[in-house]
Motif scaffolding. Sequence first.
Motif, short mmCIF file in Angstrom:
data_model
loop_
_atom_site.label_atom_id
_atom_site.label_comp_id
_atom_site.label_asym_id
_atom_site.label_seq_id
_atom_site.Cartn_x
_atom_site.Cartn_y
_atom_site.Cartn_z
N GLU A 183 0.83 -1.20 0.00
CA GLU A 183 0.00 0.00 0.00
C GLU A 183 0.87 1.26 0.00
OE1 GLU A 183 -2.49 0.16 3.45
OE2 GLU A 183 -3.67 1.83 2.63
N ALA A 184 1.91 1.25 0.82
CA ALA A 184 2.83 2.40 0.89
C ALA A 184 3.56 2.58 -0.44
CB ALA A 184 3.84 2.21 2.02
N CYS A 185 3.92 1.46 -1.06
CA CYS A 185 4.59 1.51 -2.36
C CYS A 185 3.69 2.17 -3.40
CB CYS A 185 4.98 0.09 -2.77
SG CYS A 185 5.75 -0.01 -4.39
N GLN A 186 2.42 1.76 -3.42
CA GLN A 186 1.47 2.31 -4.39
C GLN A 186 1.19 3.79 -4.13
OE1 GLN A 186 -1.45 -0.68 -3.61
NE2 GLN A 186 -1.11 -1.75 -5.54
N LYS A 187 1.17 4.14 -2.86
CA LYS A 187 0.81 5.51 -2.49
C LYS A 187 1.99 6.47 -2.59
CE LYS A 187 -1.17 7.79 1.53
NZ LYS A 187 -0.40 7.72 2.77
N ASN A 188 3.17 6.03 -2.14
CA ASN A 188 4.29 6.96 -2.03
C ASN A 188 5.38 6.80 -3.08
OD1 ASN A 188 3.09 7.66 0.44
ND2 ASN A 188 4.30 6.13 1.53
N PHE A 189 5.63 5.57 -3.49
CA PHE A 189 6.80 5.32 -4.33
C PHE A 189 6.47 5.30 -5.82
CE2 PHE A 189 10.11 2.34 -6.07
CZ PHE A 189 11.17 3.24 -5.96
N LEU A 190 5.49 4.49 -6.20
CA LEU A 190 5.20 4.34 -7.63
C LEU A 190 4.80 5.65 -8.32
CD1 LEU A 190 3.52 0.82 -7.74
CD2 LEU A 190 5.91 1.45 -8.10
N PRO A 191 4.05 6.54 -7.64
CA PRO A 191 3.74 7.82 -8.30
C PRO A 191 5.01 8.60 -8.69
CG PRO A 191 2.30 7.50 -6.41
CD PRO A 191 3.34 6.42 -6.35
N LEU A 192 6.05 8.49 -7.89
CA LEU A 192 7.32 9.17 -8.22
C LEU A 192 7.98 8.51 -9.43
CD1 LEU A 192 8.82 9.52 -4.60
CD2 LEU A 192 7.63 11.27 -5.93
N VAL A 193 7.92 7.18 -9.47
CA VAL A 193 8.51 6.44 -10.59
C VAL A 193 7.78 6.80 -11.89
CG1 VAL A 193 9.02 4.13 -11.51
CG2 VAL A 193 9.21 4.56 -9.05
N GLU A 194 6.46 6.94 -11.78
CA GLU A 194 5.65 7.27 -12.96
C GLU A 194 5.98 8.65 -13.53
OE1 GLU A 194 1.73 6.73 -11.44
OE2 GLU A 194 1.73 4.57 -11.88
N GLN A 195 6.47 9.54 -12.66
CA GLN A 195 6.77 10.91 -13.11
C GLN A 195 8.06 11.02 -13.91
OE1 GLN A 195 6.72 13.57 -9.74
NE2 GLN A 195 4.63 12.99 -9.23
N VAL A 196 8.89 9.98 -13.83
CA VAL A 196 10.18 10.04 -14.53
C VAL A 196 9.94 9.86 -16.03
CG1 VAL A 196 12.46 8.98 -14.80
CG2 VAL A 196 11.38 9.07 -12.54
N VAL A 197 10.45 10.78 -16.79
CA VAL A 197 10.31 10.68 -18.24
C VAL A 197 11.54 9.95 -18.78
CG1 VAL A 197 10.09 11.96 -20.40
CG2 VAL A 197 9.03 12.84 -18.31
N VAL A 198 11.29 8.78 -19.34
CA VAL A 198 12.40 8.00 -19.88
C VAL A 198 12.46 8.23 -21.39
CG1 VAL A 198 13.38 5.70 -20.17
CG2 VAL A 198 12.16 6.28 -18.07
N VAL A 199 13.57 8.77 -21.82
CA VAL A 199 13.76 9.02 -23.25
C VAL A 199 14.41 7.78 -23.86
CG1 VAL A 199 14.72 10.58 -24.97
CG2 VAL A 199 14.12 11.44 -22.70
N ALA A 200 13.67 7.09 -24.70
CA ALA A 200 14.20 5.84 -25.27
C ALA A 200 14.96 6.12 -26.56
CB ALA A 200 13.08 4.88 -25.54
#
Length: 200
Positions: A183-200
């Motif tokens: 739950e903490a991962c979904q709430k606190n961590f994954l939203p930050l990971v989603e914000q990273v723009v990965v240029v392929a």
Amino acid sequence: MTQQGKFILFTLDEFASWLDNLILHRKISLIQNHHTFLPDYKAFNKRKTDKYFTWLVSMEAAHQERGFSEIAQNITTFPDGMLAICRNFETLPAGIKGANANGICMEHLGNFDLGKDTMTEEHKHTIVTINALLCAKFKLGISTKSVVYHHWYDLNTGKQVVEGTGTTKTCPGTNFFGGNTKEACQKNFLPLVEQVVVVA
Ligand SMILES: [Zn+2]
């Protein structure tokens, strides 16, 4: 980039281009997050010279004493945001019982249990970005199906268990980005990971 034996030390940018060029034959579906517990920040900062490689060699020796053939993790991240490739990506890590076959194991140097190390901003940035880069590289959705914490797995059965049951470690720490639960991962961590723009 500096190399000592198999250990390759990178800045985040150097790692991003290394990963971009990597051709991997092993199928990856799980990105494992761990903390080292020991060494912690204090141990890392105490050493003034060659602290990266000295600790990598020392961790490898500790893992070999526990019966592993070599250092357990594929990647180590450091408090100042640097990171190192450790076990070859083609080799299964010894990270989580039941989750190694298609896993990449990352050890974040520190003790992120409540009341212990306060994660630096540089370290946070590296951990978040590297999870995003690995998900993009291996075409994984950013969810708790692919980004996993050691704590979610029972140490004996190697299966994920309901929070509060089974025999589990606190790893990657009860205060890792505000908690080690799914739950903490979904709430606190994954939203930050989603914000990273990965240029392929
Ligand atoms: Zn762990």
